[in-house]
Design a protein around this motif. Structure first.
Motif, PDB file in Angstrom:
ATOM      1  N   THR A 290      -2.624   3.499   0.851  1.00 11.91           N
ATOM      2  CA  THR A 290      -1.178   3.297   0.789  1.00 11.91           C
ATOM      3  C   THR A 290      -0.779   2.390   1.944  1.00 11.91           C
ATOM      4  O   THR A 290      -1.626   2.003   2.773  1.00 11.91           O
ATOM      5  N   TYR A 292       2.829   0.544   4.350  1.00  7.92           N
ATOM      6  CA  TYR A 292       4.251   0.344   4.642  1.00  7.92           C
ATOM      7  C   TYR A 292       4.451  -1.125   4.977  1.00  7.92           C
ATOM      8  O   TYR A 292       3.713  -1.679   5.810  1.00  7.92           O
ATOM      9  N   PRO A 305      12.532   3.068   3.382  1.00 12.06           N
ATOM     10  CA  PRO A 305      12.018   3.980   4.418  1.00 12.06           C
ATOM     11  C   PRO A 305      10.505   4.182   4.308  1.00 12.06           C
ATOM     12  O   PRO A 305       9.918   4.038   3.235  1.00 12.06           O
ATOM     13  N   PHE A 306       9.890   4.568   5.447  1.00 11.99           N
ATOM     14  CA  PHE A 306       8.428   4.760   5.516  1.00 11.99           C
ATOM     15  C   PHE A 306       7.957   5.810   4.518  1.00 11.99           C
ATOM     16  O   PHE A 306       6.966   5.615   3.801  1.00 11.99           O
ATOM     17  N   ARG A 307       8.634   6.956   4.448  1.00 11.65           N
ATOM     18  CA  ARG A 307       8.198   8.044   3.558  1.00 11.65           C
ATOM     19  C   ARG A 307       8.198   7.587   2.112  1.00 11.65           C
ATOM     20  O   ARG A 307       7.266   7.889   1.359  1.00 11.65           O
ATOM     21  N   GLN A 308       9.215   6.861   1.681  1.00 10.18           N
ATOM     22  CA  GLN A 308       9.298   6.405   0.288  1.00 10.18           C
ATOM     23  C   GLN A 308       8.195   5.405  -0.013  1.00 10.18           C
ATOM     24  O   GLN A 308       7.548   5.471  -1.059  1.00 10.18           O
ATOM     25  N   GLN A 309       7.986   4.468   0.912  1.00  8.04           N
ATOM     26  CA  GLN A 309       6.917   3.482   0.683  1.00  8.04           C
ATOM     27  C   GLN A 309       5.539   4.152   0.691  1.00  8.04           C
ATOM     28  O   GLN A 309       4.660   3.788  -0.095  1.00  8.04           O
ATOM     29  N   PHE A 310       5.342   5.108   1.605  1.00  4.15           N
ATOM     30  CA  PHE A 310       4.047   5.805   1.673  1.00  4.15           C
ATOM     31  C   PHE A 310       3.720   6.464   0.337  1.00  4.15           C
ATOM     32  O   PHE A 310       2.570   6.467  -0.117  1.00  4.15           O
ATOM     33  N   ARG A 311       4.790   7.000  -0.325  1.00  2.16           N
ATOM     34  CA  ARG A 311       4.605   7.646  -1.624  1.00  2.16           C
ATOM     35  C   ARG A 311       4.469   6.615  -2.751  1.00  2.16           C
ATOM     36  O   ARG A 311       3.573   6.703  -3.586  1.00  2.16           O
ATOM     37  N   ASP A 312       5.309   5.617  -2.760  1.00  6.33           N
ATOM     38  CA  ASP A 312       5.339   4.660  -3.874  1.00  6.33           C
ATOM     39  C   ASP A 312       4.151   3.703  -3.857  1.00  6.33           C
ATOM     40  O   ASP A 312       3.711   3.236  -4.925  1.00  6.33           O
ATOM     41  N   THR A 314       1.096   4.296  -2.923  1.00  4.38           N
ATOM     42  CA  THR A 314      -0.215   4.953  -3.007  1.00  4.38           C
ATOM     43  C   THR A 314      -1.012   4.427  -4.201  1.00  4.38           C
ATOM     44  O   THR A 314      -0.498   4.309  -5.311  1.00  4.38           O
TER      45      THR A 314
END
Length: 448
Positions: A290, A292, A305-312, A314
């Motif tokens: 994954t 960012y 945001p970092f959390r959204q990119q980390f999830r999307d 992957t």
């Protein structure tokens, strides 16, 4: 009160020092101490521990490999947007995270054969450690019996000195009484000084032998050692020894031979490892990643945001890798040939060790049979020379022979005593060595 305490303490220290000084070492105690404190032996133990860890790691090499990675990248000027693949003219940064695992499915059985080879080498060094323990024990035994020999030599020299001193005193009185000339006193004094020199030389040889034992034992902070004085009782009615039977027994357990056998087998497995490099290899891998990216924005132009990119962002992947060796300068085939040569070398070394062992046992058995005869003849010779010296001493006291004739008889008796002591100790060392090769418990030594 303090003075009394000091006096008591000094007395106790003196008593303990006296007890320690009177300690006498047996052969078993000397060997045990040497095995525990010899520094050269530690080097072989460390080699064995290293080979043990090599073997364990070769087993662990069968496990999958797992690796994680992370990166932080800053781009300046015109650069490719890692998210869209387009080129942009701006400064931005990105993070990447990945976790990957892989496992070898087939490598020409290289890892399996490497495990077997490393295990055999580990066993070989175990046997070599045990062999070094035996060699050290034999060196200690030789040094121990050398001390016994020179202690016996000192006693013989002192006995001869006592006789010479007695004869000198006798001649001195006879000269005073006018029964003998002054020249006779000079002869007696010369013999007396010769025996004093012999005592000194024997004592120096004894000190040198003790130093050898101390060094073999690595006995620190001392230059003196006392050993048990009991000389071995060597009988003449011993069992019959044959080289072939002793060799057969020694061949089954001797660490030196077993170590070389393990090395020969390990060399054979190394040939299999080299051959495995000629085959295709297959590995399976899988991973997840994954990231960012500062250039990833929403419809309003704001960086997600970092959390959204980390999830999307992957992504996951699996795959199989096939590698077929075609040509690498014939290095793999050259390695196979080198491994075959090492295998032949190891097998030849094994045959050489076997030959050396048989020749050693042959010599020991021959010496064993010779020493049995020598011991009988040496006892008879010593008894005869003792009788001759006793007669010569009485004749000298009566003035029937001169000092030179007495000196000759005395020296012949001392030489016979010396030879007899040598034969006894050589017989004991020879018998102990043959007992060892026959598998009897000569030393209390266990495998590491």
């Amino acid at each position: 009160m303090n003075k009394k305490i000091k006096i008591t303490t000094l007395l106790l220290c003196s008593i303990w020092a006296s007890v320690f000084a009177q300690e006498r070492w047996t052969l078993d105690e000397c060997v045990s101490y040497a095995l525990e404190h010899n520094l050269q032996l530690n080097d072989f133990k460390y080699t064995n521990q290293s080979n043990k860890e090599t073997y364990r790691q070769s087993v662990r090499n069968l496990l999958p490999s797992v690796n994680a990675s992370s990166s932080y990248l800053v781009n300046y000027g015109r650069a490719e947007d890692p998210n869209t693949g387009t080129f942009v003219n701006q400064d931005f940064y990105s993070n990447n995270y990945s976790l990957e695992s892989s496992i070898d499915l087939f490598q020409g059985f290289q890892k399996i054969n490497a495990i077997k080879a490393s295990k055999l080498l580990f066993k070989a060094t175990e046997e070599e450690v045990l062999q070094q323990k035996y060699l050290l024990a034999f060196r200690v035994m030789q040094a121990f019996y050398d001390i016994q020999f020179f202690e016996g030599l000192v006693e013989i020299s002192k006995e001869q000195l006592t006789v010479s001193q007695t004869n000198y005193n006798l001649v001195e009185k006879q000269v005073e009484l006018g029964l003998k000339a002054g020249a006779d006193l000079y002869e007696a004094e010369s013999l007396l000084l010769t025996d004093k020199l012999n005592v000194t030389q024997s004592a120096n040889q004894l000190a040198s032998a003790k130093l050898t034992l101390i060094q073999e034992m690595n006995l620190e902070n001392t230059s003196e050692i006392e050993i048990a004085k009991e000389l071995p009782e060597v009988g003449v009615a011993e069992i019959e020894m044959k080289s072939d039977s002793v060799y057969t027994e020694a061949r089954e357990f001797l660490p030196l031979i077993k170590a070389q056998e393990f090395r020969a087998k390990a060399a054979k497995k190394q040939v299999a490892v080299s051959r495995g490099r000629l085959y295709p290899s297959i590995s399976f891998f899988a991973g997840i990643g994954t990231g960012y990216f500062e250039t990833t924005r929403d419809t309003l132009g704001k960086t997600l945001p970092f959390r959204q990119q980390f999830r999307d962002n992957t992504s996951q992947y699996i795959g199989v890798n096939l590698s077929v060796p075609i040509s690498n300068g014939w290095s793999a085939r050259s390695q196979v040939k080198q491994s075959k040569i090492e295998k032949l070398r190891a097998e030849n070394n094994l045959k050489t060790k076997e030959q050396e062992l048989f020749q050693t046992i042959q010599q020991l058995v021959q010496d064993y049979n010779s020493l049995l005869v020598e011991l009988v003849q040496s006892n008879q010779k010593m008894e005869a020379q003792n009788l001759a010296f006793t007669i010569a001493q009485k004749r000298y006291e009566k003035g029937l022979i001169n000092a030179l004739e007495l000196f000759t008889a005395k020296n012949l008796y001392a030489s016979a005593q010396n030879e007899n002591l040598q034969v006894k100790l050589r017989s004991e060392i020879n018998k102990s060595t043959l007992d060892f090769y026959r598998g009897l418990p000569v030393f209390n030594i266990t495998a590491p």
